[in-house]
Design a protein around this motif. Structure first.
Motif, PDB file in Angstrom:
ATOM      1  N   LEU A   1       0.827  -1.211   0.000  1.00 15.64           N
ATOM      2  CA  LEU A   1       0.000   0.000   0.000  1.00 15.64           C
ATOM      3  C   LEU A   1       0.858   1.256   0.000  1.00 15.64           C
ATOM      4  CD1 LEU A   1      -2.906  -0.857   2.490  1.00 15.64           C
ATOM      5  CD2 LEU A   1      -2.998  -0.767   0.002  1.00 15.64           C
ATOM      6  N   ARG A   2       1.952   1.234   0.763  1.00 16.79           N
ATOM      7  CA  ARG A   2       2.833   2.407   0.794  1.00 16.79           C
ATOM      8  C   ARG A   2       3.474   2.635  -0.576  1.00 16.79           C
ATOM      9  NH1 ARG A   2       4.670   0.206   5.536  1.00 16.79           N
ATOM     10  NH2 ARG A   2       6.741  -0.179   4.636  1.00 16.79           N
ATOM     11  N   LYS A   3       3.858   1.559  -1.249  1.00 20.06           N
ATOM     12  CA  LYS A   3       4.444   1.713  -2.583  1.00 20.06           C
ATOM     13  C   LYS A   3       3.427   2.260  -3.575  1.00 20.06           C
ATOM     14  CE  LYS A   3       8.693   0.675  -2.039  1.00 20.06           C
ATOM     15  NZ  LYS A   3       9.696   1.758  -2.233  1.00 20.06           N
ATOM     16  N   GLU A   4       2.185   1.787  -3.470  1.00 22.17           N
ATOM     17  CA  GLU A   4       1.142   2.307  -4.355  1.00 22.17           C
ATOM     18  C   GLU A   4       0.906   3.794  -4.110  1.00 22.17           C
ATOM     19  OE1 GLU A   4      -2.270  -0.126  -3.657  1.00 22.17           O
ATOM     20  OE2 GLU A   4      -1.632  -1.694  -5.052  1.00 22.17           O
ATOM     21  N   VAL A   5       0.901   4.189  -2.836  1.00 21.24           N
ATOM     22  CA  VAL A   5       0.696   5.599  -2.507  1.00 21.24           C
ATOM     23  C   VAL A   5       1.901   6.429  -2.945  1.00 21.24           C
ATOM     24  CG1 VAL A   5       0.370   7.236  -0.617  1.00 21.24           C
ATOM     25  CG2 VAL A   5      -0.881   5.086  -0.612  1.00 21.24           C
ATOM     26  N   ASP A   6       3.103   5.880  -2.773  1.00 18.56           N
ATOM     27  CA  ASP A   6       4.303   6.593  -3.230  1.00 18.56           C
ATOM     28  C   ASP A   6       4.254   6.824  -4.741  1.00 18.56           C
ATOM     29  OD1 ASP A   6       5.372   6.764  -0.717  1.00 18.56           O
ATOM     30  OD2 ASP A   6       6.619   4.964  -0.907  1.00 18.56           O
ATOM     31  N   LEU A   7       3.747   5.837  -5.465  1.00 16.28           N
ATOM     32  CA  LEU A   7       3.601   5.991  -6.912  1.00 16.28           C
ATOM     33  C   LEU A   7       2.645   7.136  -7.242  1.00 16.28           C
ATOM     34  CD1 LEU A   7       3.905   5.061  -9.872  1.00 16.28           C
ATOM     35  CD2 LEU A   7       2.089   3.390  -9.425  1.00 16.28           C
ATOM     36  N   ILE A   8       1.519   7.194  -6.530  1.00 17.27           N
ATOM     37  CA  ILE A   8       0.544   8.267  -6.765  1.00 17.27           C
ATOM     38  C   ILE A   8       1.156   9.621  -6.434  1.00 17.27           C
ATOM     39  CG2 ILE A   8      -1.673   9.217  -6.012  1.00 17.27           C
ATOM     40  CD1 ILE A   8      -2.632   6.357  -5.577  1.00 17.27           C
ATOM     41  N   ILE A   9       1.902   9.691  -5.327  1.00 14.43           N
ATOM     42  CA  ILE A   9       2.533  10.954  -4.939  1.00 14.43           C
ATOM     43  C   ILE A   9       3.512  11.417  -6.015  1.00 14.43           C
ATOM     44  CG2 ILE A   9       4.113  12.020  -3.279  1.00 14.43           C
ATOM     45  CD1 ILE A   9       2.860  10.211  -1.126  1.00 14.43           C
ATOM     46  N   SER A  10       4.349  10.515  -6.474  1.00 12.16           N
ATOM     47  CA  SER A  10       5.376  10.881  -7.458  1.00 12.16           C
ATOM     48  C   SER A  10       4.751  11.282  -8.792  1.00 12.16           C
ATOM     49  CB  SER A  10       6.339   9.713  -7.662  1.00 12.16           C
ATOM     50  OG  SER A  10       6.986   9.371  -6.459  1.00 12.16           O
ATOM     51  N   LEU A  11       3.806  10.479  -9.281  1.00 18.44           N
ATOM     52  CA  LEU A  11       3.226  10.754 -10.587  1.00 18.44           C
ATOM     53  C   LEU A  11       2.357  12.014 -10.561  1.00 18.44           C
ATOM     54  CD1 LEU A  11       3.372   9.620 -13.374  1.00 18.44           C
ATOM     55  CD2 LEU A  11       1.500   8.045 -12.833  1.00 18.44           C
ATOM     56  N   SER A  12       1.581  12.200  -9.487  1.00 23.06           N
ATOM     57  CA  SER A  12       0.757  13.412  -9.396  1.00 23.06           C
ATOM     58  C   SER A  12       1.624  14.650  -9.226  1.00 23.06           C
ATOM     59  CB  SER A  12      -0.239  13.294  -8.239  1.00 23.06           C
ATOM     60  OG  SER A  12       0.420  13.058  -7.014  1.00 23.06           O
ATOM     61  N   SER A  13       2.734  14.515  -8.505  1.00 23.98           N
ATOM     62  CA  SER A  13       3.665  15.642  -8.364  1.00 23.98           C
ATOM     63  C   SER A  13       4.262  16.014  -9.715  1.00 23.98           C
ATOM     64  CB  SER A  13       4.780  15.280  -7.380  1.00 23.98           C
ATOM     65  OG  SER A  13       5.754  16.301  -7.324  1.00 23.98           O
ATOM     66  N   ALA A  14       4.637  15.003 -10.486  1.00 25.54           N
ATOM     67  CA  ALA A  14       5.216  15.264 -11.808  1.00 25.54           C
ATOM     68  C   ALA A  14       4.215  15.973 -12.713  1.00 25.54           C
ATOM     69  CB  ALA A  14       5.677  13.952 -12.436  1.00 25.54           C
ATOM     70  N   LEU A  15       2.991  15.483 -12.739  1.00 27.11           N
ATOM     71  CA  LEU A  15       1.995  16.080 -13.633  1.00 27.11           C
ATOM     72  C   LEU A  15       1.534  17.445 -13.132  1.00 27.11           C
ATOM     73  CD1 LEU A  15       0.071  12.822 -14.509  1.00 27.11           C
ATOM     74  CD2 LEU A  15       1.098  14.377 -16.153  1.00 27.11           C
ATOM     75  N   TRP A  16       1.524  17.646 -11.810  1.00 25.29           N
ATOM     76  CA  TRP A  16       1.199  18.977 -11.288  1.00 25.29           C
ATOM     77  C   TRP A  16       2.242  19.994 -11.748  1.00 25.29           C
ATOM     78  CZ3 TRP A  16       4.103  20.758  -6.645  1.00 25.29           C
ATOM     79  CH2 TRP A  16       3.866  22.111  -6.375  1.00 25.29           C
ATOM     80  N   GLN A  17       3.513  19.650 -11.607  1.00 28.95           N
ATOM     81  CA  GLN A  17       4.560  20.601 -11.960  1.00 28.95           C
ATOM     82  C   GLN A  17       4.681  20.790 -13.469  1.00 28.95           C
ATOM     83  OE1 GLN A  17       8.027  20.737  -9.072  1.00 28.95           O
ATOM     84  NE2 GLN A  17       7.346  18.623  -8.750  1.00 28.95           N
ATOM     85  N   LEU A  18       4.370  19.741 -14.245  1.00 25.25           N
ATOM     86  CA  LEU A  18       4.353  19.899 -15.698  1.00 25.25           C
ATOM     87  C   LEU A  18       3.247  20.868 -16.112  1.00 25.25           C
ATOM     88  CD1 LEU A  18       5.242  19.185 -18.555  1.00 25.25           C
ATOM     89  CD2 LEU A  18       3.800  17.133 -18.422  1.00 25.25           C
ATOM     90  N   ASN A  19       2.063  20.722 -15.541  1.00 20.81           N
ATOM     91  CA  ASN A  19       0.965  21.636 -15.853  1.00 20.81           C
ATOM     92  C   ASN A  19       1.242  23.042 -15.338  1.00 20.81           C
ATOM     93  OD1 ASN A  19      -1.731  20.279 -17.024  1.00 20.81           O
ATOM     94  ND2 ASN A  19      -0.672  18.767 -15.769  1.00 20.81           N
ATOM     95  N   THR A  20       1.920  23.142 -14.194  1.00 19.99           N
ATOM     96  CA  THR A  20       2.287  24.460 -13.680  1.00 19.99           C
ATOM     97  C   THR A  20       3.275  25.147 -14.618  1.00 19.99           C
ATOM     98  OG1 THR A  20       1.949  23.706 -11.400  1.00 19.99           O
ATOM     99  CG2 THR A  20       3.285  25.684 -11.705  1.00 19.99           C
TER     100      THR A  20
END
Length: 758
Positions: A582-601
């Motif tokens: 579960l922690r790895k799945e959440v880490d994946l969401i954190i990393s990917l959402s962070s990447a896409l947030w900063q790309l859109n920013t």
């Protein structure tokens, strides 16, 4: 004037009736009512168009003259008159009110086969959500059976026995085709019963309206099967039919018998529906008789809508949809077997996998899955809904602890702490039961409804968290609490298992609602970055909560190892592996959402993505509307607009954003590498192994796409300057269905053609 004078002559003089009673008054009224009224003048029609137009010209613009009794209803009704799209009584010139086809007419075998195939085609179209009025009802044979004047045993000739028909072609209609139609109508009734007994949304998913007709209430499904068996015997014994025709007719009768039997649950092997392949092989024997179907039937139905054409679909498409229905229901049975249902997360994942099959299962298939899971009092044999919920708590927060031990719930000694704790647990589980079951049930709806229902669940789960805190306090009063020192040993912290369990599911649902928003494409381009940031924040909170739970589970593993309790220790070890996944799945969401947030920013910083101009809009009000589902959260409220703006402004340049994106993508790939190593037992995805591997591949491709688009943006910004790329670069977000992963839309950056040529 003549009417007024005549009415005055019919008045009764009170002096004449005085002392003579009511009988005299009634006799006088009856006598005068029989007198003819005389009218002066002559009757006729007069064209008042010119006078009406002249009167209308005298009205200034904006003035309206309306009779007191001429309502909006009459006005709209007047507009409908003689409009073929609105007037249900309109009959085109040269057309007739009713079709001229005689359903009692005998037909050759080729035409009977065609009518059967046409009914099968229309039935599967009905499964896709079209109304009966445009699918099954236009069959004139079905219409005759469903006629309000027709009664059991529902024959084409209104009650006459089929024994009077001796010609082969007549018996093909009155025995074979009638049995087929009766069975098909009863199958519609069984499908409607299954869908209406489960959760669905009228008009969105399925049209259950019968338009004033009843689906042969005087005949049961068993009787329909008996008629089919008689028809099969007639076909097999009829010597005037050649072998191919007998075989083709028998195959269709056997298919509809199989279909009704499956709907009745007499048999449960839906793979037998592949018999549709044999029907497809003999479809070429059919000869069209289109007069046997007519949309004029719709004029006799209880609807104000004018006749609409039957839904067009080819036989080949219908054949594939029948096979798809069979495959979907077979998969529903496979994904809910005993091994899958033992794990709450495994079952939940199986349901998500089912509804995300491509193509999407239709409403009946999803209702069938709900019926398997929720029709009785057990999810599967030996596993009640209470057991499912308790197992979820045990797997997540109480593995190896006696609070979640099923044996604690059978202790009846009032003074025993296990009895007291189990009563507290049961009281909380009763409050949480409905919303917990919605985590499984609501996934079986259409995508938009899943998102809407889960946004409503956020507030309910937040209120439930308050009840969980109260229940945790009661448990602490009985067993003294489950405590651990903080990392710096400055204080003690409590596990609060029920609160932690409730909060986890609340945060999980909050993440789902945002990602379903991406899939349903409800966010504007300039809102995408903000929603990715909130997804990252929700995932970070879930990560922190999992760390909190992991600390207590690790401590419990050590205590159980020293005490020698083998089974509780094994459960706690399995839970630790599960928490790590579960922690790895959440880490994946954190990393990917962070990447896409900063790309859109970064795209917003270079003015490639801009908010539309709204003269009267306020940024805070727009934020309140977008985040309305989350603003009422009392426990761990969502970050404010100012907090988001601070995070956005912390990115100082496009180059910095691109560097951060590359780092986040690298972390996401590392998480994926770890997740790919997990076994189905550790990740609780047994039964859905292929779908797990496919999703990992989709997420890997998404990571690569983010990296590629980031490189494209960085190189373009370096070449043309970082401040503004407006007019140089255009961005397109792929629509749902054409993305690498529907929950992770990646903006596609493209240099405009004129700039590229230069």
């Amino acid at each position: 004037m003549a009417v007024a004078e005549a009415s005055q002559s019919l008045t009764i003089d009170d002096r004449e009736t005085e002392g003579k009673g009511i009988n005299f008054a009634a006799e006088r009224l009856a006598q005068e009512a029989r007198q003819p009224l005389s009218f002066s003048g002559s009757r006729g029609t007069q064209d008042v168009t010119a006078e009406f137009a002249a009167a209308a010209k005298q009205l200034p613009p904006g003035q309206l003259v309306k009779d007191e009794y001429f309502t909006l209803f009459e006005a709209v009704g007047a507009l409908e008159i003689m409009d073929p799209k609105m007037d249900s009584g309109y009959i085109p010139p040269g057309d007739s009110v009713e079709p001229g086809f005689d359903v009692c007419l005998g037909l050759p075998a080729e035409e009977v086969i065609w009518i059967m195939d046409e009914l099968l085609r229309l039935t599967i179209v009905w499964h896709d959500g079209y109304p009966l009025s445009q699918t099954v009802y236009p069959s004139l044979h079905v219409d005759r059976l469903l006629s309000p004047d027709n009664k059991a045993p529902y024959t084409f000739s209104f009650g006459d026995s089929t024994d009077q028909y001796v010609e082969t072609e007549e018996r093909l209609v009155h025995v074979v085709l009638r049995a087929f139609c009766v069975a098909l109508v009863k199958s519609c009734a069984l499908v409607l019963h299954t869908i209406q007994s489960q959760g669905f949304y009228e008009e969105e998913d399925f049209v259950t309206h019968l338009f004033g007709r009843e689906l042969l209430p005087g005949t049961g499904a068993d009787e329909a099967l008996r008629l089919v068996d008689e028809a099969v015997r007639f076909v097999e014994e009829e010597s005037e039919l050649d072998k191919d025709m007998r075989s083709a007719l028998s195959e269709r009768l056997q298919f509809v018998r199989l279909y009704v039997s499956l709907l009745m649950n007499d048999i449960d092997d839906w793979t037998d529906m592949t018999a549709m392949d044999e029907i497809a092989d003999t479809h070429a024997l059919a000869r069209a008789r289109p007069e046997a179907f007519s949309d004029k039937v719709q004029r006799q139905l209880a609807t104000s809508t004018p006749p609409r054409p039957m839904v067009p679909i080819t036989w080949e498409e219908a054949h594939q949809r029948w096979l798809q229905l069979s495959a979907d229901i077979t998969e529903a049975g496979d994904l809910t077997d005993y091994d899958v249902c033992q794990s709450p997360h495994g079952l939940q994942r199986a349901i998500w996998v089912f509804v995300y099959r491509n193509p999407t299962p239709n409403t009946f298939a999803r209702a069938y899955l709900q019926n398997i899971l929720f029709a009785g009092e057990q999810v599967t044999e030996g596993i009640t809904f209470f057991d499912l919920m308790l197992t979820d708590m045990r797997d997540l927060v109480l593995a190896g602890h006696e609070l979640a031990d099923p044996q604690s719930f059978v202790v009846e000694m009032p003074a025993d702490p296990r009895h007291k704790c189990s009563r507290i647990m049961e009281a909380f589980m009763d409050k949480a039961f409905d919303e917990y079951m919605n985590l499984y049930r609501m996934v079986c709806q259409n995508r938009c409804r899943i998102r809407r229902t889960f946004t409503q669940s956020v507030g309910i789960l937040d209120n439930l968290e308050r009840d969980a805190q109260r229940s945790d306090s009661e448990l602490d009063g009985v067993i003294g609490g489950i405590l651990l020192p903080t990392e710096d040993d400055s204080a003690l912290i409590a596990l609060n298992p029920l609160t932690s369990w409730t909060k986890y599911h609340k945060l999980l649902v909050m993440s789902w609602t945002i990602q379903l928003g991406f899939e349903t494409d409800i966010y504007l381009p300039h809102e995408t970055g903000m929603m990715y940031w909130y997804l990252m924040v929700f995932a970070q909170r879930r990560r922190k909560l999992l760390e909190h739970i992991d600390r207590f589970t690790s401590a419990r593993v050590k205590n159980l190892a020293s005490s020698g309790d083998v089974r509780p220790h094994a459960d706690a070890v399995v839970s630790l592996d599960w928490l790590a996944v579960l922690r790895k799945e959440v880490d994946l969401i954190i990393s990917l959402s962070s990447a896409l947030w900063q790309l859109n920013t970064a795209l917003a910083m270079t003015k490639v993505i801009e908010a539309p101009k709204r003269d009267y809009a306020q940024e805070q009000l727009l934020y309140d509307v977008r985040m309305k589902s989350y603003l009422g959260i009392a426990h761990d409220p969502v970050p404010s607009l100012d907090e988001y703006r601070d995070a956005e402004q912390s990115i100082r340049s496009t180059d910095e954003a691109c560097v951060n994106v590359d780092s986040a993508v690298k972390d996401a790939k590392a998480c994926l590498a770890e997740l790919k190593k997990t076994t189905s037992k550790q990740g609780k995805y047994f039964g859905t192994e292929n779908e797990w591997k496919r999703e990992m591949k989709q997420l890997e491709t998404t990571c690569v796409a983010v990296a590629v688009q980031t490189f494209q943006l960085r190189s373009t910004a370096y070449k043309h300057g970082q401040h503004s790329l407006k007019g140089i670069v255009e961005v397109r977000v792929p629509p749902p269905g054409s993305r690498y992963h529907d929950w992770w839309p990646v903006p596609q950056i493209k240099i405009k053609e004129k700039i590229a040529v230069v």
